[in-house]
Design a protein around this motif. Structure first.
Motif, PDB file in Angstrom:
ATOM      1  N   TYR A  31     -11.009 -80.265  13.629  1.00 27.04           N
ATOM      2  CA  TYR A  31      -9.977 -79.223  13.681  1.00 27.04           C
ATOM      3  C   TYR A  31     -10.607 -77.843  13.864  1.00 27.04           C
ATOM      4  O   TYR A  31     -10.179 -77.056  14.710  1.00 27.04           O
ATOM      5  CB  TYR A  31      -9.138 -79.265  12.402  1.00 27.04           C
ATOM      6  CG  TYR A  31      -8.069 -78.207  12.346  1.00 27.04           C
ATOM      7  CD1 TYR A  31      -6.822 -78.429  12.906  1.00 27.04           C
ATOM      8  CD2 TYR A  31      -8.305 -76.976  11.752  1.00 27.04           C
ATOM      9  CE1 TYR A  31      -5.832 -77.453  12.863  1.00 27.04           C
ATOM     10  CE2 TYR A  31      -7.330 -76.007  11.704  1.00 27.04           C
ATOM     11  CZ  TYR A  31      -6.094 -76.245  12.260  1.00 27.04           C
ATOM     12  OH  TYR A  31      -5.123 -75.282  12.224  1.00 27.04           O
ATOM     13  N   LEU A  32     -11.631 -77.548  13.059  1.00 21.58           N
ATOM     14  CA  LEU A  32     -12.267 -76.232  13.148  1.00 21.58           C
ATOM     15  C   LEU A  32     -12.953 -76.024  14.493  1.00 21.58           C
ATOM     16  O   LEU A  32     -12.919 -74.923  15.055  1.00 21.58           O
ATOM     17  CB  LEU A  32     -13.258 -76.043  11.992  1.00 21.58           C
ATOM     18  CG  LEU A  32     -12.600 -75.932  10.616  1.00 21.58           C
ATOM     19  CD1 LEU A  32     -13.645 -76.044   9.511  1.00 21.58           C
ATOM     20  CD2 LEU A  32     -11.792 -74.650  10.489  1.00 21.58           C
ATOM     21  N   ALA A  79     -11.640 -82.248   9.282  1.00 15.35           N
ATOM     22  CA  ALA A  79     -11.788 -80.798   9.145  1.00 15.35           C
ATOM     23  C   ALA A  79     -12.739 -80.254  10.208  1.00 15.35           C
ATOM     24  O   ALA A  79     -12.469 -79.217  10.816  1.00 15.35           O
ATOM     25  CB  ALA A  79     -12.279 -80.449   7.746  1.00 15.35           C
ATOM     26  N   SER A 106      -4.171 -73.532   8.986  1.00 16.91           N
ATOM     27  CA  SER A 106      -2.833 -73.993   9.377  1.00 16.91           C
ATOM     28  C   SER A 106      -1.744 -73.205   8.660  1.00 16.91           C
ATOM     29  O   SER A 106      -0.744 -72.821   9.253  1.00 16.91           O
ATOM     30  CB  SER A 106      -2.663 -75.476   9.050  1.00 16.91           C
ATOM     31  OG  SER A 106      -3.528 -76.259   9.812  1.00 16.91           O
ATOM     32  N   LYS A 113      -9.240 -76.017   6.822  1.00 18.76           N
ATOM     33  CA  LYS A 113      -8.299 -76.575   7.800  1.00 18.76           C
ATOM     34  C   LYS A 113      -6.866 -76.301   7.353  1.00 18.76           C
ATOM     35  O   LYS A 113      -6.028 -75.846   8.134  1.00 18.76           O
ATOM     36  CB  LYS A 113      -8.535 -78.076   7.949  1.00 18.76           C
ATOM     37  CG  LYS A 113      -7.548 -78.790   8.853  1.00 18.76           C
ATOM     38  CD  LYS A 113      -7.840 -80.282   8.846  1.00 18.76           C
ATOM     39  CE  LYS A 113      -6.860 -81.050   9.685  1.00 18.76           C
ATOM     40  NZ  LYS A 113      -5.520 -81.115   9.107  1.00 18.76           N
TER      41      LYS A 113
END
Length: 168
Positions: free
Chosen positions: A22-23, A19, A120, A116
């Protein structure tokens, strides 16, 4: 656009690591918080032992919690003290006392959700992560495009013999 991630892990196989990565890729600065990793660097950011240890020069917009629900109330108190705008509790994490406290302080509270996954979902990337998005294709859709709108548009152009009149 700064997130404090309580329960961030140095282990690349943990959900908090995924997470965080991704962030960060989406442009957020993510400050890791984990007493076991204090002083270490996780994905290029120095890890702090708790929210109160984060320097006052860093403005925290959101506190993302990867912790057991029984540990959330003190985290909520620290998030309020920091002036964070959002308290985000990860999948499987709900705490009504913390929610009431944070909302009374003017914070937005999200429970039992993953930022996350929500990012998405909102920007059309779930299919990239192996979730069934309802679209069967060998091509990736453009981020933010809506396959349902495309289907509806295609349906508007059907050649329906009942509605068309023959030309003389």
């Amino acid at each position: 656009r700064t997130i404090a991630m309580v329960g961030a892990s140095t282990n690349w196989a943990r959900p908090s690591y995924f997470a965080m990565k991704y962030l960060q890729a989406k442009g957020y600065r993510v400050i890791p918080v984990n007493p076991a990793a204090e002083g270490k660097t996780i994905l290029g950011e120095l890890c702090y032992k708790d929210l109160a240890s984060i320097p006052k020069t860093i403005t925290i917009d959101m506190v993302d919690c990867f912790r057991d629900p029984k540990h959330i109330v003190p985290i909520a108190k620290d998030a309020i003290a920091l002036g964070a705008k959002v308290l985000w509790l990860q999948l499987g994490v709900r705490n009504e006392e913390a929610r009431e406290m944070a909302e009374a302080a003017g914070m937005m509270v999200v429970q039992d959700r993953c930022p996350k996954i929500e990012f998405s979902r909102l920007f059309g990337e779930l299919g990239w992560h192996g979730f069934n998005s309802g679209v069967i294709s060998s091509k990736r859709r453009a981020v933010g495009s809506n396959p349902e709108a495309s289907k509806a548009k295609a349906g508007d152009n059907k050649d329906d013999a009942e509605t068309k009149k023959p030309t003389p």
